[in-house]
Design a protein around this motif. Structure first.
Motif: not given
Length: 94
Positions: A55-63
């Motif tokens: 989830i952290i990696l996916l959130s970083l990708g969005m940011i």
């Protein structure tokens, strides 16, 4: 600046179509993981750690995609920080 489609890199720019597709894919994966996590209340500690890491990696990708899009449009990249504040983000996008 050169276009960069790597979702885990904040450098470069991204066009509107690529930004939209990147966000849709990352949000879909996040939603599927959230639904799967709710269906498995007996998840082990290792499973929870892996879930949080993904989830952290996916959130970083969005940011990072938002940072690249801000750069492409020509506005300050600090606007992408609003992704972390959902209520403010809804008012700006909506």
């Amino acid at each position: 600046m050169k276009s960069n489609l790597n979702p885990l890199s904040p450098s470069g720019t991204i066009n509107r179509k690529s930004f939209f597709l990147t966000e849709i894919i990352l949000v879909s994966i996040s939603s599927l993981l959230y639904m799967a996590e709710n269906q498995a209340p007996y998840m082990t500690n290792l499973g929870r750690i892996l879930y949080i890491a993904v989830i952290i990696l996916l959130s970083l990708g969005m940011i990072f995609a938002a940072i690249k899009r801000c750069r492409e449009v020509g506005i300050s990249v600090w606007w992408s920080a609003l992704l972390v504040v959902p209520i403010v983000f809804l008012f700006i996008v909506g």
